[in-house]
Design a protein around this motif. Structure first.
Motif, PDB file in Angstrom:
ATOM      1  N   TYR A   9     -16.733 -22.865 -18.873  1.00  0.00           N
ATOM      2  CA  TYR A   9     -16.156 -22.670 -17.606  1.00  0.00           C
ATOM      3  C   TYR A   9     -16.579 -21.418 -16.904  1.00  0.00           C
ATOM      4  CZ  TYR A   9     -13.016 -26.628 -18.399  1.00  0.00           C
ATOM      5  OH  TYR A   9     -12.589 -27.978 -18.517  1.00  0.00           O
ATOM      6  N   ALA A  10     -16.371 -20.177 -17.698  1.00  0.00           N
ATOM      7  CA  ALA A  10     -16.936 -19.119 -17.040  1.00  0.00           C
ATOM      8  C   ALA A  10     -18.598 -19.025 -16.523  1.00  0.00           C
ATOM      9  CB  ALA A  10     -16.693 -18.025 -17.942  1.00  0.00           C
ATOM     10  N   GLY A  11     -19.385 -19.901 -17.320  1.00  0.00           N
ATOM     11  CA  GLY A  11     -20.627 -19.811 -16.978  1.00  0.00           C
ATOM     12  C   GLY A  11     -20.908 -20.667 -15.855  1.00  0.00           C
ATOM     13  N   SER A  12     -20.106 -21.689 -15.891  1.00  0.00           N
ATOM     14  CA  SER A  12     -20.135 -22.647 -14.750  1.00  0.00           C
ATOM     15  C   SER A  12     -19.929 -22.036 -13.403  1.00  0.00           C
ATOM     16  CB  SER A  12     -19.356 -23.993 -14.931  1.00  0.00           C
ATOM     17  OG  SER A  12     -19.581 -24.852 -14.048  1.00  0.00           O
ATOM     18  N   ALA A  13     -18.749 -21.283 -13.513  1.00  0.00           N
ATOM     19  CA  ALA A  13     -18.233 -20.495 -12.315  1.00  0.00           C
ATOM     20  C   ALA A  13     -19.014 -19.496 -11.983  1.00  0.00           C
ATOM     21  CB  ALA A  13     -16.649 -19.802 -12.654  1.00  0.00           C
ATOM     22  N   LEU A  14     -19.918 -18.825 -12.895  1.00  0.00           N
ATOM     23  CA  LEU A  14     -20.798 -18.007 -12.252  1.00  0.00           C
ATOM     24  C   LEU A  14     -22.037 -18.566 -11.584  1.00  0.00           C
ATOM     25  CD1 LEU A  14     -20.907 -15.419 -15.369  1.00  0.00           C
ATOM     26  CD2 LEU A  14     -20.026 -15.131 -13.101  1.00  0.00           C
ATOM     27  N   GLN A  15     -22.372 -19.718 -11.797  1.00  0.00           N
ATOM     28  CA  GLN A  15     -23.298 -20.453 -10.834  1.00  0.00           C
ATOM     29  C   GLN A  15     -23.050 -20.480  -9.538  1.00  0.00           C
ATOM     30  OE1 GLN A  15     -23.596 -24.394 -12.734  1.00  0.00           O
ATOM     31  NE2 GLN A  15     -24.903 -23.547 -14.574  1.00  0.00           N
ATOM     32  N   TYR A  16     -21.484 -20.675  -9.276  1.00  0.00           N
ATOM     33  CA  TYR A  16     -21.415 -20.507  -7.813  1.00  0.00           C
ATOM     34  C   TYR A  16     -20.631 -19.134  -7.548  1.00  0.00           C
ATOM     35  CZ  TYR A  16     -20.802 -25.506  -8.521  1.00  0.00           C
ATOM     36  OH  TYR A  16     -21.261 -26.839  -8.511  1.00  0.00           O
ATOM     37  N   GLU A  17     -21.151 -18.099  -8.263  1.00  0.00           N
ATOM     38  CA  GLU A  17     -20.823 -16.787  -7.776  1.00  0.00           C
ATOM     39  C   GLU A  17     -19.405 -16.445  -7.933  1.00  0.00           C
ATOM     40  OE1 GLU A  17     -23.226 -15.495  -4.646  1.00  0.00           O
ATOM     41  OE2 GLU A  17     -25.067 -16.093  -5.472  1.00  0.00           O
ATOM     42  N   ASP A  18     -18.681 -17.279  -8.553  1.00  0.00           N
ATOM     43  CA  ASP A  18     -17.192 -17.121  -8.435  1.00  0.00           C
ATOM     44  C   ASP A  18     -16.749 -16.294  -9.712  1.00  0.00           C
ATOM     45  OD1 ASP A  18     -14.251 -17.401  -8.450  1.00  0.00           O
ATOM     46  OD2 ASP A  18     -14.387 -19.808  -8.314  1.00  0.00           O
ATOM     47  N   VAL A  19     -16.791 -15.101  -9.300  1.00  0.00           N
ATOM     48  CA  VAL A  19     -16.542 -13.977 -10.404  1.00  0.00           C
ATOM     49  C   VAL A  19     -15.213 -14.178 -10.957  1.00  0.00           C
ATOM     50  CG1 VAL A  19     -16.506 -11.402 -11.021  1.00  0.00           C
ATOM     51  CG2 VAL A  19     -18.273 -12.492  -9.458  1.00  0.00           C
ATOM     52  N   SER A  20     -14.221 -14.273  -9.902  1.00  0.00           N
ATOM     53  CA  SER A  20     -12.393 -14.162 -10.424  1.00  0.00           C
ATOM     54  C   SER A  20     -12.574 -15.519 -11.391  1.00  0.00           C
ATOM     55  CB  SER A  20     -11.770 -14.347  -9.228  1.00  0.00           C
ATOM     56  OG  SER A  20     -10.605 -14.431  -9.412  1.00  0.00           O
ATOM     57  N   THR A  21     -12.980 -16.669 -11.184  1.00  0.00           N
ATOM     58  CA  THR A  21     -12.639 -17.689 -12.135  1.00  0.00           C
ATOM     59  C   THR A  21     -13.344 -17.152 -13.440  1.00  0.00           C
ATOM     60  OG1 THR A  21     -12.269 -19.120 -10.302  1.00  0.00           O
ATOM     61  CG2 THR A  21     -12.724 -20.082 -12.487  1.00  0.00           C
ATOM     62  N   ALA A  22     -14.721 -16.481 -13.435  1.00  0.00           N
ATOM     63  CA  ALA A  22     -15.311 -16.389 -14.376  1.00  0.00           C
ATOM     64  C   ALA A  22     -14.551 -15.344 -15.275  1.00  0.00           C
ATOM     65  CB  ALA A  22     -16.590 -15.807 -14.366  1.00  0.00           C
ATOM     66  N   VAL A  23     -14.074 -14.435 -14.892  1.00  0.00           N
ATOM     67  CA  VAL A  23     -13.295 -13.307 -15.524  1.00  0.00           C
ATOM     68  C   VAL A  23     -12.066 -13.816 -16.357  1.00  0.00           C
ATOM     69  CG1 VAL A  23     -11.982 -11.041 -15.262  1.00  0.00           C
ATOM     70  CG2 VAL A  23     -14.228 -11.359 -14.306  1.00  0.00           C
ATOM     71  N   GLN A  24     -11.371 -14.601 -15.566  1.00  0.00           N
ATOM     72  CA  GLN A  24     -10.107 -15.171 -15.919  1.00  0.00           C
ATOM     73  C   GLN A  24     -10.411 -16.095 -17.010  1.00  0.00           C
ATOM     74  OE1 GLN A  24      -7.735 -17.269 -13.028  1.00  0.00           O
ATOM     75  NE2 GLN A  24      -6.647 -15.257 -12.464  1.00  0.00           N
ATOM     76  N   ASN A  25     -11.252 -16.728 -17.345  1.00  0.00           N
ATOM     77  CA  ASN A  25     -11.567 -17.899 -18.419  1.00  0.00           C
ATOM     78  C   ASN A  25     -12.158 -17.017 -19.507  1.00  0.00           C
ATOM     79  OD1 ASN A  25     -11.447 -20.723 -17.828  1.00  0.00           O
ATOM     80  ND2 ASN A  25     -12.206 -19.999 -15.873  1.00  0.00           N
ATOM     81  N   LEU A  26     -12.941 -16.096 -19.485  1.00  0.00           N
ATOM     82  CA  LEU A  26     -13.351 -15.076 -20.378  1.00  0.00           C
ATOM     83  C   LEU A  26     -12.096 -14.488 -20.907  1.00  0.00           C
ATOM     84  CD1 LEU A  26     -16.678 -13.645 -18.835  1.00  0.00           C
ATOM     85  CD2 LEU A  26     -16.373 -15.196 -20.729  1.00  0.00           C
ATOM     86  N   GLN A  27     -11.427 -13.964 -20.075  1.00  0.00           N
ATOM     87  CA  GLN A  27     -10.129 -13.349 -20.753  1.00  0.00           C
ATOM     88  C   GLN A  27      -9.424 -14.146 -21.712  1.00  0.00           C
ATOM     89  OE1 GLN A  27      -8.290 -11.784 -17.075  1.00  0.00           O
ATOM     90  NE2 GLN A  27      -8.491  -9.780 -17.910  1.00  0.00           N
ATOM     91  N   LYS A  28      -9.146 -15.507 -21.386  1.00  0.00           N
ATOM     92  CA  LYS A  28      -8.508 -16.433 -22.033  1.00  0.00           C
ATOM     93  C   LYS A  28      -9.158 -16.523 -23.325  1.00  0.00           C
ATOM     94  CE  LYS A  28      -6.316 -18.922 -18.088  1.00  0.00           C
ATOM     95  NZ  LYS A  28      -5.045 -19.118 -18.565  1.00  0.00           N
ATOM     96  N   ALA A  29     -10.623 -16.814 -23.252  1.00  0.00           N
ATOM     97  CA  ALA A  29     -11.205 -16.985 -24.584  1.00  0.00           C
ATOM     98  C   ALA A  29     -11.050 -15.905 -25.647  1.00  0.00           C
ATOM     99  CB  ALA A  29     -12.842 -17.189 -24.363  1.00  0.00           C
ATOM    100  N   LEU A  30     -11.265 -14.498 -24.929  1.00  0.00           N
ATOM    101  CA  LEU A  30     -11.036 -13.502 -25.790  1.00  0.00           C
ATOM    102  C   LEU A  30      -9.694 -13.245 -26.383  1.00  0.00           C
ATOM    103  CD1 LEU A  30     -12.352 -10.707 -26.997  1.00  0.00           C
ATOM    104  CD2 LEU A  30     -11.635  -9.644 -24.716  1.00  0.00           C
ATOM    105  N   LYS A  31      -8.592 -13.759 -25.524  1.00  0.00           N
ATOM    106  CA  LYS A  31      -7.450 -13.437 -26.288  1.00  0.00           C
ATOM    107  C   LYS A  31      -7.183 -14.713 -27.342  1.00  0.00           C
ATOM    108  CE  LYS A  31      -2.299 -13.782 -24.868  1.00  0.00           C
ATOM    109  NZ  LYS A  31      -1.377 -14.040 -23.763  1.00  0.00           N
ATOM    110  N   LEU A  32      -7.650 -15.682 -27.072  1.00  0.00           N
ATOM    111  CA  LEU A  32      -7.451 -16.788 -28.136  1.00  0.00           C
ATOM    112  C   LEU A  32      -8.186 -16.346 -29.409  1.00  0.00           C
ATOM    113  CD1 LEU A  32      -6.714 -19.657 -29.013  1.00  0.00           C
ATOM    114  CD2 LEU A  32      -8.780 -20.420 -27.804  1.00  0.00           C
ATOM    115  N   LEU A  33      -9.495 -15.851 -29.238  1.00  0.00           N
ATOM    116  CA  LEU A  33     -10.116 -15.537 -30.482  1.00  0.00           C
ATOM    117  C   LEU A  33      -9.605 -14.204 -31.129  1.00  0.00           C
ATOM    118  CD1 LEU A  33     -13.748 -16.213 -29.033  1.00  0.00           C
ATOM    119  CD2 LEU A  33     -12.628 -17.563 -30.701  1.00  0.00           C
TER     120      LEU A  33
END
Length: 307
Positions: free
Chosen positions: A278-302
């Protein structure tokens, strides 16, 4: 992209998917991945409706030919070969379409392109079902977008000024049926600076819903902040890009070390991978906010085993 062989006339039984097919045609050049999944949704839905009568079998056969041709043309595109990437691509595209319309609505700018965008977003959420059951959030967003398109159209047709932003929706047993019945007569063309009008202002279904209040921010899908940058990736003469607001990063994430007793299940790894996609797809649209939020969720889960 090479032109696809035309489809035969649409059988009356398939009326409910005609706008999904039209959306597919509109995206053949704009976004072939979206076009592919719109056709796949139409194919799967058509098979459930009627796969036995001769005219329906012929139509589905030609539609299958289009799908195979598209898949061949798209080659090894990850959004086609990997469902998780395709789902992320489609969800982000639908979100951009929705947010364009929602931003216009909240700013009090009511016009046919925003009506089309609301309804197209609802159609694309339909298409997301090819990947599985919709989340509760997506179900609500689809209903809200489809209702907003109807509400704003009816206001403009009657010479009334629509109420901007979230307004009440009446939740009764026939809302979904009314939406399905009217789906085939609603416009679906995405916003363009100047669009040739296939839009028929007399074709919108009627509906007046009052009751359920959608609070500010509830329009935004999961993993998306309520305050979304106005630059949505959808072109319009009235949209001006504004600086993006990057969400604050939880400092605890930097110091979190996976504990020895944290055991991740295959489902945990799949969810973490999904957040990263999801983060990678968001970056395709230059949507940094959504990308950061999804990466945070992944990091917390892991690191913690929890979301």
């Amino acid at each position: 992209m090479a032109a696809l062989a035309p489809l035969p006339p649409l059988p009356p039984q398939f009326k409910s998917i005609q706008h999904h097919l039209r959306t597919a045609q509109e995206h053949d050049k704009r976004d072939p991945v979206v076009a592919y999944y719109c056709r796949l949704y139409a194919m799967q839905t058509g098979m459930k409706i009627d796969s036995k009568t001769p005219e329906c079998r012929k139509f589905l056969s030609k539609l299958m030919d289009q799908l195979e041709a598209l898949k061949k043309q798209l080659g090894d595109n990850e959004a086609i070969t990997q469902e998780i990437v395709g789902c992320a691509h489609l969800e982000n595209y639908a979100l951009k379409m929705f947010l364009y319309a929602d931003n216009e609505d909240r700013a009090g700018r009511f016009h046919k392109n925003m009506i089309k965008s609301f309804y197209t977003a609802s159609l694309l959420i339909d298409v997301i079902t090819v990947f599985g059951e919709l989340t509760d959030e997506n179900v609500k967003h689809r209903k809200y977008a489809r209702w907003k398109a109807t509400y704003i159209h009816n206001c403009l047709k009657n010479g009334e000024t629509p109420q901007a932003g979230p307004v009440g929706i009446e939740e009764d047993n026939d809302v979904e049926e009314n939406e399905d019945a009217g789906a085939s007569s609603l416009p679906t063309q995405p916003p363009q600076p100047s669009s040739s009008s296939t839009y028929d202002p007399t074709s919108m279904p009627s509906g007046g819903y009052t009751g359920i209040q959608i609070p500010p921010g509830a329009h935004a899908p999961a993993n998306t902040p309520a305050e979304v940058p106005h630059s949505t990736g959808v072109t319009s003469n009235t949209i001006q890009p504004t600086p993006q607001t990057i969400p604050a990063i939880d400092p605890a994430l930097f110091s979190t070390i996976s504990q020895g007793d944290v055991r991740l299940t295959p489902e945990d790894f799949a969810r973490a991978q999904k957040y990263c996609k999801y983060a990678g797809s968001a970056l395709q649209y230059e949507d940094v906010s959504t990308a950061v939020q999804n990466l945070q969720k992944a990091l917390k889960l892991l690191t913690t085993g929890r979301e």
